[in-house]
Design a protein around this motif. Sequence first.
Motif, PDB file in Angstrom:
ATOM      1  N   GLN A  99      12.979  -2.849  -7.130  1.00 39.24           N
ATOM      2  CA  GLN A  99      11.405  -2.901  -6.642  1.00 39.24           C
ATOM      3  C   GLN A  99      11.199  -1.589  -6.031  1.00 39.24           C
ATOM      4  OE1 GLN A  99      10.681  -5.929  -3.852  1.00 39.24           O
ATOM      5  NE2 GLN A  99       8.733  -5.083  -3.132  1.00 39.24           N
ATOM      6  N   GLU A 100      11.961  -0.983  -5.502  1.00 40.42           N
ATOM      7  CA  GLU A 100      11.810   0.503  -4.952  1.00 40.42           C
ATOM      8  C   GLU A 100      11.662   1.403  -5.867  1.00 40.42           C
ATOM      9  OE1 GLU A 100      14.653   2.417  -2.106  1.00 40.42           O
ATOM     10  OE2 GLU A 100      14.562   0.905  -1.059  1.00 40.42           O
ATOM     11  N   LYS A 101      12.342   1.495  -7.044  1.00 39.57           N
ATOM     12  CA  LYS A 101      12.092   2.127  -8.237  1.00 39.57           C
ATOM     13  C   LYS A 101      10.921   2.081  -8.770  1.00 39.57           C
ATOM     14  CE  LYS A 101      17.178   2.926  -8.492  1.00 39.57           C
ATOM     15  NZ  LYS A 101      18.332   2.516  -9.145  1.00 39.57           N
ATOM     16  N   LEU A 102      10.541   0.931  -8.946  1.00 39.89           N
ATOM     17  CA  LEU A 102       9.160   0.444  -9.934  1.00 39.89           C
ATOM     18  C   LEU A 102       8.110   0.890  -8.948  1.00 39.89           C
ATOM     19  CD1 LEU A 102      10.422  -3.149 -10.987  1.00 39.89           C
ATOM     20  CD2 LEU A 102       9.861  -1.025 -12.433  1.00 39.89           C
ATOM     21  N   GLU A 103       8.163   0.468  -7.662  1.00 39.27           N
ATOM     22  CA  GLU A 103       7.047   1.046  -6.889  1.00 39.27           C
ATOM     23  C   GLU A 103       6.748   2.513  -6.849  1.00 39.27           C
ATOM     24  OE1 GLU A 103       8.022  -0.681  -2.911  1.00 39.27           O
ATOM     25  OE2 GLU A 103       6.956  -2.715  -3.729  1.00 39.27           O
ATOM     26  N   GLN A 104       7.947   3.156  -6.972  1.00 43.81           N
ATOM     27  CA  GLN A 104       7.741   4.756  -6.950  1.00 43.81           C
ATOM     28  C   GLN A 104       7.048   5.171  -8.271  1.00 43.81           C
ATOM     29  OE1 GLN A 104      11.542   6.728  -6.135  1.00 43.81           O
ATOM     30  NE2 GLN A 104      10.502   8.779  -6.720  1.00 43.81           N
ATOM     31  N   ILE A 105       7.838   4.699  -9.464  1.00 46.94           N
ATOM     32  CA  ILE A 105       7.150   5.029 -10.648  1.00 46.94           C
ATOM     33  C   ILE A 105       5.676   4.506 -10.762  1.00 46.94           C
ATOM     34  CG2 ILE A 105       7.192   4.359 -13.082  1.00 46.94           C
ATOM     35  CD1 ILE A 105      10.125   3.771 -12.681  1.00 46.94           C
ATOM     36  N   LEU A 106       5.184   3.419 -10.451  1.00 48.30           N
ATOM     37  CA  LEU A 106       3.723   3.205 -10.269  1.00 48.30           C
ATOM     38  C   LEU A 106       2.905   3.920  -9.348  1.00 48.30           C
ATOM     39  CD1 LEU A 106       4.193  -0.839 -10.920  1.00 48.30           C
ATOM     40  CD2 LEU A 106       3.918   1.052 -12.572  1.00 48.30           C
ATOM     41  N   GLU A 107       3.489   4.584  -8.274  1.00 50.00           N
ATOM     42  CA  GLU A 107       2.527   5.074  -7.529  1.00 50.00           C
ATOM     43  C   GLU A 107       2.678   6.435  -8.002  1.00 50.00           C
ATOM     44  OE1 GLU A 107       4.366   5.766  -3.520  1.00 50.00           O
ATOM     45  OE2 GLU A 107       4.437   3.816  -2.855  1.00 50.00           O
ATOM     46  N   THR A 108       3.320   7.099  -8.893  1.00 46.10           N
ATOM     47  CA  THR A 108       3.210   8.556  -9.169  1.00 46.10           C
ATOM     48  C   THR A 108       2.667   8.447 -10.868  1.00 46.10           C
ATOM     49  OG1 THR A 108       5.619   8.510  -9.869  1.00 46.10           O
ATOM     50  CG2 THR A 108       5.140   9.354  -7.808  1.00 46.10           C
ATOM     51  N   GLN A 109       2.785   7.517 -11.454  1.00 46.20           N
ATOM     52  CA  GLN A 109       2.465   7.535 -12.966  1.00 46.20           C
ATOM     53  C   GLN A 109       1.118   6.422 -12.960  1.00 46.20           C
ATOM     54  OE1 GLN A 109       4.055   9.825 -14.777  1.00 46.20           O
ATOM     55  NE2 GLN A 109       5.284  10.231 -13.118  1.00 46.20           N
ATOM     56  N   ASN A 110       0.255   7.030 -13.979  1.00 47.88           N
ATOM     57  CA  ASN A 110      -0.645   6.168 -14.183  1.00 47.88           C
ATOM     58  C   ASN A 110      -0.411   5.303 -15.468  1.00 47.88           C
ATOM     59  OD1 ASN A 110      -3.322   4.784 -14.430  1.00 47.88           O
ATOM     60  ND2 ASN A 110      -4.237   6.602 -15.098  1.00 47.88           N
ATOM     61  N   LEU A 111       0.430   4.394 -15.631  1.00 47.89           N
ATOM     62  CA  LEU A 111       0.628   3.548 -16.614  1.00 47.89           C
ATOM     63  C   LEU A 111      -0.071   2.403 -16.957  1.00 47.89           C
ATOM     64  CD1 LEU A 111       4.655   3.278 -15.825  1.00 47.89           C
ATOM     65  CD2 LEU A 111       3.532   5.002 -17.413  1.00 47.89           C
ATOM     66  N   GLY A 112      -1.052   2.145 -15.646  1.00 51.02           N
ATOM     67  CA  GLY A 112      -1.989   0.898 -16.316  1.00 51.02           C
ATOM     68  C   GLY A 112      -1.360  -0.430 -15.809  1.00 51.02           C
ATOM     69  N   VAL A 113      -0.495  -0.570 -14.929  1.00 49.51           N
ATOM     70  CA  VAL A 113       0.452  -1.531 -14.805  1.00 49.51           C
ATOM     71  C   VAL A 113       0.390  -1.996 -13.505  1.00 49.51           C
ATOM     72  CG1 VAL A 113       2.800  -2.555 -15.095  1.00 49.51           C
ATOM     73  CG2 VAL A 113       2.079  -1.209 -16.890  1.00 49.51           C
ATOM     74  N   GLU A 114       0.156  -3.359 -13.229  1.00 50.21           N
ATOM     75  CA  GLU A 114       0.292  -3.794 -11.762  1.00 50.21           C
ATOM     76  C   GLU A 114       1.769  -4.482 -11.502  1.00 50.21           C
ATOM     77  OE1 GLU A 114      -2.774  -6.668 -11.059  1.00 50.21           O
ATOM     78  OE2 GLU A 114      -4.339  -5.464 -11.446  1.00 50.21           O
ATOM     79  N   LEU A 115       2.273  -4.287 -10.374  1.00 51.88           N
ATOM     80  CA  LEU A 115       3.570  -4.806 -10.087  1.00 51.88           C
ATOM     81  C   LEU A 115       3.232  -6.202  -9.312  1.00 51.88           C
ATOM     82  CD1 LEU A 115       6.645  -4.835 -10.138  1.00 51.88           C
ATOM     83  CD2 LEU A 115       6.605  -3.273  -8.163  1.00 51.88           C
ATOM     84  N   GLU A 116       3.962  -7.265  -9.879  1.00 57.20           N
ATOM     85  CA  GLU A 116       3.859  -8.507  -8.851  1.00 57.20           C
ATOM     86  C   GLU A 116       5.354  -8.955  -8.868  1.00 57.20           C
ATOM     87  OE1 GLU A 116       3.099 -13.358  -9.815  1.00 57.20           O
ATOM     88  OE2 GLU A 116       1.849 -11.665 -11.177  1.00 57.20           O
ATOM     89  N   ILE A 117       5.586  -9.177  -7.540  1.00 54.76           N
ATOM     90  CA  ILE A 117       6.822  -9.737  -7.141  1.00 54.76           C
ATOM     91  C   ILE A 117       6.828 -11.151  -6.666  1.00 54.76           C
ATOM     92  CG2 ILE A 117       8.827  -9.238  -5.193  1.00 54.76           C
ATOM     93  CD1 ILE A 117       7.960  -6.634  -6.732  1.00 54.76           C
ATOM     94  N   ARG A 118       7.673 -11.883  -7.491  1.00 55.05           N
ATOM     95  CA  ARG A 118       7.822 -13.335  -7.351  1.00 55.05           C
ATOM     96  C   ARG A 118       9.299 -13.722  -6.770  1.00 55.05           C
ATOM     97  NH1 ARG A 118       5.311 -15.470 -12.888  1.00 55.05           N
ATOM     98  NH2 ARG A 118       3.324 -14.966 -12.614  1.00 55.05           N
ATOM     99  N   ASP A 119       9.008 -14.404  -5.637  1.00 52.34           N
ATOM    100  CA  ASP A 119      10.354 -14.843  -4.644  1.00 52.34           C
ATOM    101  C   ASP A 119      10.570 -16.071  -5.433  1.00 52.34           C
ATOM    102  OD1 ASP A 119      12.153 -15.631  -3.048  1.00 52.34           O
ATOM    103  OD2 ASP A 119      10.859 -15.471  -1.321  1.00 52.34           O
ATOM    104  N   ILE A 120      11.894 -16.023  -6.017  1.00 56.28           N
ATOM    105  CA  ILE A 120      12.473 -17.170  -6.695  1.00 56.28           C
ATOM    106  C   ILE A 120      12.537 -18.266  -5.871  1.00 56.28           C
ATOM    107  CG2 ILE A 120      13.341 -15.896  -8.632  1.00 56.28           C
ATOM    108  CD1 ILE A 120      16.084 -16.713  -7.649  1.00 56.28           C
TER     109      ILE A 120
END
Length: 97
Positions: A18-39
């Motif tokens: 999650q940390e790595k994904l958030e870092q990527i999405l903060e710095t890159q404009n990939l046009g992707v939203e991150l949704e975290i689902r607690d199983i």
Amino acid sequence: MRLILYSKPGCHLCEGLQEKLEQILETQNLGVELEIRDITTREDWLLAYQYEVPVLVLANLPGAEAFEQPLPRPSPRANVQQIQQMLCKYLSNTKKK
């Protein structure tokens, strides 16, 4: 597009990804939203993923035609750049369809 991360509390692999994904999405404009689902919040998610987390799924945004593609689980040792390359690969494959 939306990136869904199925995780559970106390899972250090989930938290690291999650940390790595958030870092990527903060710095890159990939046009992707991150949704975290607690199983642990839904029985169907728990039954499906209790031994598999973290699970990463690429999906359409709500309201669009249903589409979900499970992605390979990155190695816990994968760095941010390696995860970003994997995401870009799958995003470009999805856009070509």
